[in-house]
Design a protein around this motif. Structure first.
Motif, PDB file in Angstrom:
ATOM      1  N   GLN A   1       0.812  -1.220   0.000  1.00  0.00           N
ATOM      2  CA  GLN A   1       0.000   0.000   0.000  1.00  0.00           C
ATOM      3  C   GLN A   1       0.847   1.272   0.000  1.00  0.00           C
ATOM      4  OE1 GLN A   1       0.320  -2.093   2.524  1.00  0.00           O
ATOM      5  NE2 GLN A   1       0.152  -1.117   4.539  1.00  0.00           N
ATOM      6  N   TYR A   2       2.130   1.147   0.290  1.00  0.00           N
ATOM      7  CA  TYR A   2       2.980   2.343   0.323  1.00  0.00           C
ATOM      8  C   TYR A   2       3.580   2.670  -1.047  1.00  0.00           C
ATOM      9  CZ  TYR A   2       2.746   1.451   5.325  1.00  0.00           C
ATOM     10  OH  TYR A   2       2.305   1.220   6.598  1.00  0.00           O
TER      11      TYR A   2
ATOM     12  N   VAL B   1       4.059  16.031  -3.929  1.00  0.00           N
ATOM     13  CA  VAL B   1       3.391  16.919  -2.971  1.00  0.00           C
ATOM     14  C   VAL B   1       2.200  17.582  -3.665  1.00  0.00           C
ATOM     15  CG1 VAL B   1       3.633  18.919  -1.461  1.00  0.00           C
ATOM     16  CG2 VAL B   1       5.578  17.345  -1.785  1.00  0.00           C
ATOM     17  N   VAL B   2       1.007  17.444  -3.046  1.00  0.00           N
ATOM     18  CA  VAL B   2      -0.216  18.017  -3.635  1.00  0.00           C
ATOM     19  C   VAL B   2      -1.026  18.743  -2.563  1.00  0.00           C
ATOM     20  CG1 VAL B   2      -0.402  16.275  -5.447  1.00  0.00           C
ATOM     21  CG2 VAL B   2      -1.467  15.851  -3.231  1.00  0.00           C
ATOM     22  N   ASP B   3      -1.928  19.612  -3.014  1.00  0.00           N
ATOM     23  CA  ASP B   3      -2.841  20.305  -2.079  1.00  0.00           C
ATOM     24  C   ASP B   3      -3.940  19.355  -1.617  1.00  0.00           C
ATOM     25  OD1 ASP B   3      -1.722  22.916  -1.919  1.00  0.00           O
ATOM     26  OD2 ASP B   3      -2.458  23.343  -3.938  1.00  0.00           O
ATOM     27  N   GLU B   4      -4.403  18.507  -2.559  1.00  0.00           N
ATOM     28  CA  GLU B   4      -5.480  17.570  -2.232  1.00  0.00           C
ATOM     29  C   GLU B   4      -5.106  16.187  -2.749  1.00  0.00           C
ATOM     30  OE1 GLU B   4     -10.314  17.018  -2.902  1.00  0.00           O
ATOM     31  OE2 GLU B   4      -9.236  18.746  -3.763  1.00  0.00           O
TER      32      GLU B   4
ATOM     33  N   ILE C   1       1.313  12.875  -1.599  1.00  0.00           N
ATOM     34  CA  ILE C   1       1.404  13.244  -0.185  1.00  0.00           C
ATOM     35  C   ILE C   1       0.941  14.691  -0.047  1.00  0.00           C
ATOM     36  CG2 ILE C   1       3.829  13.962  -0.399  1.00  0.00           C
ATOM     37  CD1 ILE C   1       4.260  13.016   2.477  1.00  0.00           C
ATOM     38  N   SER C   2       0.213  14.970   1.053  1.00  0.00           N
ATOM     39  CA  SER C   2      -0.307  16.331   1.215  1.00  0.00           C
ATOM     40  C   SER C   2       0.837  17.292   1.543  1.00  0.00           C
ATOM     41  CB  SER C   2      -1.342  16.365   2.336  1.00  0.00           C
ATOM     42  OG  SER C   2      -0.706  16.151   3.590  1.00  0.00           O
ATOM     43  N   LEU C   3       0.600  18.548   1.235  1.00  0.00           N
ATOM     44  CA  LEU C   3       1.609  19.577   1.515  1.00  0.00           C
ATOM     45  C   LEU C   3       1.877  19.664   3.014  1.00  0.00           C
ATOM     46  CD1 LEU C   3       3.409  21.905   0.532  1.00  0.00           C
ATOM     47  CD2 LEU C   3       1.413  23.412   0.675  1.00  0.00           C
ATOM     48  N   GLU C   4       0.828  19.481   3.814  1.00  0.00           N
ATOM     49  CA  GLU C   4       0.968  19.552   5.274  1.00  0.00           C
ATOM     50  C   GLU C   4       1.901  18.450   5.783  1.00  0.00           C
ATOM     51  OE1 GLU C   4      -1.859  19.383   9.292  1.00  0.00           O
ATOM     52  OE2 GLU C   4      -2.778  19.343   7.287  1.00  0.00           O
ATOM     53  N   GLU C   5       1.680  17.214   5.307  1.00  0.00           N
ATOM     54  CA  GLU C   5       2.545  16.096   5.729  1.00  0.00           C
ATOM     55  C   GLU C   5       3.979  16.299   5.252  1.00  0.00           C
ATOM     56  OE1 GLU C   5       0.689  11.886   5.739  1.00  0.00           O
ATOM     57  OE2 GLU C   5      -0.371  12.974   4.147  1.00  0.00           O
TER      58      GLU C   5
ATOM     59  N   TYR D   1       9.545  21.862   1.532  1.00  0.00           N
ATOM     60  CA  TYR D   1       8.778  21.234   0.461  1.00  0.00           C
ATOM     61  C   TYR D   1       7.652  22.135  -0.016  1.00  0.00           C
ATOM     62  CZ  TYR D   1      10.986  16.617   0.768  1.00  0.00           C
ATOM     63  OH  TYR D   1      11.866  15.583   0.724  1.00  0.00           O
ATOM     64  N   GLU D   2       7.429  22.146  -1.339  1.00  0.00           N
ATOM     65  CA  GLU D   2       6.329  22.885  -1.949  1.00  0.00           C
ATOM     66  C   GLU D   2       5.540  21.934  -2.841  1.00  0.00           C
ATOM     67  OE1 GLU D   2       5.595  25.881  -1.175  1.00  0.00           O
ATOM     68  OE2 GLU D   2       7.416  26.495  -0.106  1.00  0.00           O
ATOM     69  N   VAL D   3       4.377  22.386  -3.322  1.00  0.00           N
ATOM     70  CA  VAL D   3       3.542  21.588  -4.220  1.00  0.00           C
ATOM     71  C   VAL D   3       4.341  21.216  -5.478  1.00  0.00           C
ATOM     72  CG1 VAL D   3       1.485  21.627  -5.703  1.00  0.00           C
ATOM     73  CG2 VAL D   3       1.381  22.564  -3.381  1.00  0.00           C
ATOM     74  N   ASP D   4       4.187  19.975  -5.920  1.00  0.00           N
ATOM     75  CA  ASP D   4       4.849  19.388  -7.098  1.00  0.00           C
ATOM     76  C   ASP D   4       6.267  18.881  -6.818  1.00  0.00           C
ATOM     77  OD1 ASP D   4       2.635  19.720  -8.731  1.00  0.00           O
ATOM     78  OD2 ASP D   4       3.282  21.695  -9.420  1.00  0.00           O
ATOM     79  N   ASP D   5       6.764  19.109  -5.588  1.00  0.00           N
ATOM     80  CA  ASP D   5       8.057  18.517  -5.225  1.00  0.00           C
ATOM     81  C   ASP D   5       7.882  17.013  -5.046  1.00  0.00           C
ATOM     82  OD1 ASP D   5       9.361  20.903  -5.273  1.00  0.00           O
ATOM     83  OD2 ASP D   5       9.370  21.211  -3.099  1.00  0.00           O
TER      84      ASP D   5
END
Length: 367
Positions: free
Chosen positions: A42-43, A68-71, A79-83, A91-95
């Motif tokens: 699952q990972y 890395v995504v917003d949703e 993986i969420s941006l928060e995590e 880390y930023e979105v799309d990394d």
């Protein structure tokens, strides 16, 4: 994976001359394949696995790579941006985030899987190294040692590989004895599924050219040029040469002091006769020279049809034509002209016939 394994890889790199990066890239590919086959869960899935090997101590780590995504729509690849920021605030979105998922005892399991792939890749790399090495020798001379004859083919040891002398590349009357060393012309080097194949020749005109280049310093320096070669291997060759320096005789340079240079070529070609011809930009002069050793009286060259009518003294006719037409045939190949040879008496007779015909036609016209 351990230090002993790393040391073994270093030894392979040194002995085989293979890139260290290629070896490790191959092992990493094999490790990814092993993980996908035995541990994907699952990972991770078949697309987002990354394996890293420490080249110093052999430590293996497996990572699940997530975007890395917003949703999140896919837990396995995203993986969420928060995590992500909990792991690293930068880390930023799309990394891409690498999450370690290395199983216990993975190195031992993966090593078994990697062994076959690494062995295969090493063989491929070795073949490629050998191919590139011999590809650079294409159209050049190489020394080979006769190994065996089989079904009309002669196999030769060229160092790291066997070469093949095909039936059409063997000199007529030449014997190929086991362990005999010969200079060979490399006609073609091909990459095949079974490894590199090197086709060599004893009949190619390029062999004569390269032998003269080896023996004549003026050719190596570029002062004397080989303009053309015609050859009937094992019997006779003609070579046309030209000097860029008016003070250097191109024929004399190729013959060498007391004939030592041309004799070295003749010896290598098992006493094949060699005529050294002076090249000229004047077609008539070049054609006359090409018929050496015969002496030519006159040459009438037709540029448009690339054909020439040559007249020689009666006692020179058989010499100009040569045994079974060999001399004129080689001269035609050397000059790339059609050559028609007649003796002086034949030429004079034809001229007389032409004159008589013209006179007869003139008389008929008057009547």
């Amino acid at each position: 994976m351990n230090l002993e394994f790393i040391d073994a890889l270093e030894e392979i790199v040194e002995q085989k001359g293979i890139s260290k990066d290629l070896i490790f890239a191959t092992i990493e590919d094999a490790m990814v394949s092993a993980y996908k086959k035995n541990y994907a869960n699952q990972y991770t899935n078949a697309q987002n696995v990354k394996v890293s090997i420490n080249k110093e101590n052999g430590e293996i780590k497996v990572y699940a790579q997530k975007v890395v995504v917003d949703e999140i729509f896919d837990d396995i690849t995203e993986i969420s941006l928060e995590e992500a920021k909990e792991i690293n605030p930068k880390y930023e979105v799309d990394d891409i985030v690498d999450l370690e998922v290395t199983p216990k005892n993975f190195g031992r399991v993966a090593a078994q899987h990697a062994k076959q792939m690494v062995t295969q890749r090493i063989k491929e790399s070795e073949r490629n190294i050998v191919f590139q090495e011999y590809k650079e020798l294409e159209f050049d001379i190489i020394t080979g040692t006769i190994l065996r004859k089989d079904k009309g083919l002669v196999f030769v040891n060229l160092g790291k590989i066997e070469g093949v002398i095909g039936p059409n590349e063997q000199m007529k009357g030449e014997e190929y004895k086991f362990n005999e060393k010969l200079k060979l012309y490399v006609v073609e080097v091909k990459s095949t599924p079974k490894g590199p194949q090197v086709h060599v020749s004893r009949t190619h005109p390029g062999l004569v050219k390269r032998l003269f280049e080896m023996e004549v310093p003026e050719i190596q320096e570029g002062t004397v040029e080989i303009k053309s070669i015609s050859r009937e291997a094992g019997s006779r060759s003609k070579i046309a040469v030209f000097s860029n320096d008016s003070e250097i005789d191109p024929m004399g340079a190729c013959v060498g002091p007391k004939g030592i240079r041309v004799q070295a070529v003749v010896n290598e070609l098992k006493n094949e006769k060699i005529d050294i011809i002076k090249w000229s930009k004047d077609p008539a002069e070049f054609i006359a020279n090409s018929l050496s050793p015969a002496k030519v009286v006159s040459v009438v060259a037709d540029e448009e049809s690339k054909s020439a009518k040559v007249v020689v003294d009666d006692n020179q006719l058989s010499l100009a034509i040569g045994k079974e037409g060999q001399n004129v045939r080689l001269a035609a190949k050397l000059t790339n002209w059609k050559i028609d040879i007649k003796s002086k008496s034949q030429s004079d007779q034809e001229e007389n016939l032409v004159e008589e015909t013209i006179e007869d036609e003139a008389i008929e016209t008057e009547e």
